[in-house]
Design an enzyme around this catalytic site. Structure first.
Site, mmCIF file in Angstrom:
data_model
loop_
_atom_site.group_PDB
_atom_site.id
_atom_site.type_symbol
_atom_site.label_atom_id
_atom_site.label_comp_id
_atom_site.label_asym_id
_atom_site.label_seq_id
_atom_site.Cartn_x
_atom_site.Cartn_y
_atom_site.Cartn_z
ATOM 1 N N LYS A 77 49.392 57.209 33.676
ATOM 2 C CA LYS A 77 48.985 56.212 32.815
ATOM 3 C C LYS A 77 49.044 56.685 31.479
ATOM 4 O O LYS A 77 48.642 57.830 30.986
ATOM 5 C CB LYS A 77 47.673 55.691 33.250
ATOM 6 C CG LYS A 77 47.212 54.360 32.677
ATOM 7 C CD LYS A 77 47.780 53.412 33.673
ATOM 8 C CE LYS A 77 47.467 51.825 33.220
ATOM 9 N NZ LYS A 77 47.644 50.787 33.982
ATOM 10 N N GLY A 81 39.366 33.745 35.310
ATOM 11 C CA GLY A 81 40.029 34.428 34.362
ATOM 12 C C GLY A 81 41.517 33.708 34.705
ATOM 13 O O GLY A 81 41.996 33.814 35.732
ATOM 14 N N VAL A 82 41.860 32.856 33.598
ATOM 15 C CA VAL A 82 43.271 32.187 33.807
ATOM 16 C C VAL A 82 44.302 32.593 32.673
ATOM 17 O O VAL A 82 44.679 31.817 31.748
ATOM 18 C CB VAL A 82 43.294 30.617 33.794
ATOM 19 C CG1 VAL A 82 42.641 30.245 35.193
ATOM 20 C CG2 VAL A 82 42.340 30.092 32.589
ATOM 21 N N GLY A 83 44.163 34.014 32.482
ATOM 22 C CA GLY A 83 45.109 34.438 31.609
ATOM 23 C C GLY A 83 46.561 34.692 32.167
ATOM 24 O O GLY A 83 46.928 33.505 32.880
ATOM 25 N N VAL A 114 48.315 36.378 34.630
ATOM 26 C CA VAL A 114 48.121 36.265 36.191
ATOM 27 C C VAL A 114 47.458 34.952 36.894
ATOM 28 O O VAL A 114 47.915 34.285 37.554
ATOM 29 C CB VAL A 114 47.579 37.651 36.758
ATOM 30 C CG1 VAL A 114 47.550 37.502 38.321
ATOM 31 C CG2 VAL A 114 48.491 38.749 36.388
HETATM 32 P P1 NAD Z 1 45.108 38.519 30.583
HETATM 33 O O1 NAD Z 1 44.421 39.215 29.436
HETATM 34 O O2 NAD Z 1 46.267 37.666 30.362
HETATM 35 O O3 NAD Z 1 43.992 37.766 31.278
HETATM 36 C C1 NAD Z 1 42.889 37.899 31.516
HETATM 37 C C2 NAD Z 1 41.932 36.672 31.384
HETATM 38 O O4 NAD Z 1 40.583 36.746 31.503
HETATM 39 C C3 NAD Z 1 41.971 36.354 29.713
HETATM 40 O O5 NAD Z 1 42.392 34.937 29.802
HETATM 41 C C4 NAD Z 1 40.637 36.398 29.478
HETATM 42 O O6 NAD Z 1 40.155 35.310 28.337
HETATM 43 C C5 NAD Z 1 39.737 36.361 30.505
HETATM 44 N N1 NAD Z 1 38.469 36.701 30.702
HETATM 45 C C6 NAD Z 1 37.773 37.800 30.291
HETATM 46 N N2 NAD Z 1 36.691 37.975 30.471
HETATM 47 C C7 NAD Z 1 36.231 37.118 31.216
HETATM 48 C C8 NAD Z 1 35.333 36.549 31.809
HETATM 49 N N3 NAD Z 1 34.109 37.489 31.665
HETATM 50 N N4 NAD Z 1 35.013 35.536 32.555
HETATM 51 C C9 NAD Z 1 36.143 34.734 32.715
HETATM 52 N N5 NAD Z 1 37.534 35.286 32.234
HETATM 53 C C10 NAD Z 1 37.575 36.165 31.520
HETATM 54 O O7 NAD Z 1 45.586 39.411 31.616
HETATM 55 P P2 NAD Z 1 46.486 39.622 32.698
HETATM 56 O O8 NAD Z 1 47.544 40.251 32.641
HETATM 57 O O9 NAD Z 1 46.419 38.109 33.326
HETATM 58 O O10 NAD Z 1 45.434 40.357 33.926
HETATM 59 C C11 NAD Z 1 44.396 39.992 34.467
HETATM 60 C C12 NAD Z 1 43.837 41.220 35.402
HETATM 61 O O11 NAD Z 1 44.905 41.428 36.467
HETATM 62 C C13 NAD Z 1 43.696 42.278 34.722
HETATM 63 O O12 NAD Z 1 42.549 42.939 35.510
HETATM 64 C C14 NAD Z 1 44.794 43.298 34.913
HETATM 65 O O13 NAD Z 1 44.544 44.768 34.962
HETATM 66 C C15 NAD Z 1 45.236 42.589 36.454
HETATM 67 N N6 NAD Z 1 46.679 43.024 36.657
HETATM 68 C C16 NAD Z 1 47.647 42.198 35.818
HETATM 69 C C17 NAD Z 1 48.938 42.407 36.309
HETATM 70 C C18 NAD Z 1 49.945 41.835 35.639
HETATM 71 O O14 NAD Z 1 51.329 41.823 36.111
HETATM 72 N N7 NAD Z 1 49.678 41.071 34.600
HETATM 73 C C19 NAD Z 1 49.193 43.352 37.446
HETATM 74 C C20 NAD Z 1 48.344 43.897 38.211
HETATM 75 C C21 NAD Z 1 46.895 43.649 37.848
#
Ligand code: NAD
Length: 358
Positions: A80, A179-181, A183
């Site tokens: 990393k 969390g609806v980012g 993923v």
């Molecule tokens: P992202 O930043 O797009 O989404 C995260 C979401 O969580 C955002 O919409 C944010 O506003 C929300 N959030 C933050 N704090 C919060 C809270 N207290 N309560 C509710 N919502 C909250 O990130 P992502 O790429 O969707 O990743 C999400 C998680 O999955 C992370 O932990 C990341 O490490 C993990 N992950 C992602 C991937 C990938 O392919 N993107 C792969 C493996 C693991």
């Protein structure tokens, strides 16, 4: 304490500091293991409080990548990188080109991809200085955004847990999604299409509204999501969602979601077991994204193309591994997180023995 004596460094092959005065770049690349192949893992840009915080994060995340890559049965080790800085203010193309030069000095022992604060566009700048960058867009080997593949794996993992614990399919099952980012939003669409009822929360109001409109999900506050009546709790935000304060509030019999580092501390794994909650270990159920990145790394190695069939084969096997872990958890009455780490460590050890024999 010296770095060599620190528990965080134990088991790592290396920690590389890099800096570039002209661009202000400062950061670290942690390589936990290259036993199964080149170390692969994202690059995170974060305004760390100090250098030690950046080092600790890089080491912790590199170790987790070794386990994630091994449990997904990828020919990759764990690494990393972290760049110290505010991703909203300090990014420049030249900074990422300098980062690419730092990656290049390791001669392919580490492949970088996206992580928090770093986008495919940033990596495209880094790619000008090194070929050891994956997670790009716009060429035949490119994996693009890994989130849809991550979400597909999480959806299948939730489906598996529901079948095992509740004896039914997703239709009518209630999932509380934190969390609806990237993923979480893809996951919400997939769960809704399978007939699940959704309750969602996010600090980002626009994101939560958009998903609610598309899927008919009920919106609650980011605090209330821990208290709702649901069959599944799916953490898809930041780490540490399941902790001593939130666990007693959860009504769900299943915890399964996409976030990394869902358990605030290792003891929470045992606490979940005691409460009779089935837990899909985070680094197993969310391995779809790194499988997608691995397809790009393979393709770049032999001038091939991204291979969806290979990704599907690896993803199906990963879900089979998750099934085995859940089964062993019940049979051995042990936390599934511990079993998953054991499986990953055994695969790393086996590769080390094979390498020593060769
Ligand atoms: P992202 O930043 O797009 O989404 C995260 C979401 O969580 C955002 O919409 C944010 O506003 C929300 N959030 C933050 N704090 C919060 C809270 N207290 N309560 C509710 N919502 C909250 O990130 P992502 O790429 O969707 O990743 C999400 C998680 O999955 C992370 O932990 C990341 O490490 C993990 N992950 C992602 C991937 C990938 O392919 N993107 C792969 C493996 C693991």
């Amino acid at each position: 304490m010296s770095i060599f004596d620190s528990p965080a460094f134990q088991g790592h092959e290396g920690l590389h500091a890099f800096a570039d005065d002209a661009t202000g770049l400062k950061g670290f690349i942690a390589i936990h293991s290259t036993t199964r192949g080149p170390a692969a893992g994202g690059c995170r840009m974060w305004a760390y409080a100090d250098e030690q915080a950046a080092i600790d994060d890089a080491l912790r995340l590199a170790r987790a990548m070794s386990f994630k890559n091994a449990v997904a049965d990828l020919d990759l080790g764990g690494g990393k990188s972290v760049i110290i800085g505010d991703a909203r203010a300090a990014k420049t193309p030249a900074l990422f080109e300098a980062f690419g030069r730092a990656v290049d000095t390791l001669g392919g022992r580490y492949w970088a991809a996206e992580d928090v604060g770093v986008s495919p566009a940033d990596l495209a700048h880094a790619r000008r200085s090194t070929r050891f960058i994956a997670g790009l867009e716009g060429h035949k080997a490119a994996a693009g955004d890994p989130s849809p593949v991550t979400a597909e794996g999480v959806k299948r993992g939730i489906e598996l847990c529901v079948r095992r614990v509740l004896g039914k399919d997703l239709a009518g099952v209630t999932v509380a999604l934190q969390g609806v980012g990237h993923v979480g939003a893809y996951l919400a669409d997939k769960l809704a299409a399978a007939g699940a009822r959704l309750i969602i929360a996010d600090v980002d109001e626009a994101a939560v509204n958009a998903v609610a409109v598309r899927t008919g999900a009920r919106m609650v506050s980011t605090e209330a999501i821990f208290d709702v009546e649901a069959d599944v709790f799916a953490p898809c935000a930041l780490g540490g969602a399941i902790n001593r304060h939130t666990l007693p509030r959860l009504k769900a019999r299943i915890v399964a979601g996409g976030a990394n580092n869902q358990l605030a501390e290792p003891a929470i794994g045992a606490a979940l077991l005691e409460r009779g909650v089935a837990y899909a270990p985070d680094f197993v159920i969310n391995g779809g994204g790194i499988i997608s990145i691995a397809s790009e790394i393979r393709a770049l190695g032999d001038d091939g193309a991204y291979d969806p069939a290979w990704v599907e084969m690896k993803l199906s096997r990963l879900i089979q591994t998750l099934d085995d872990i859940l089964e062993r958890g019940i049979r051995e009455l042990r936390p599934t997180q511990d079993i998953a780490i054991e499986i990953a460590q055994a695969r790393i050890d086996a590769a080390r023995i094979d390498a020593a024999r060769a």
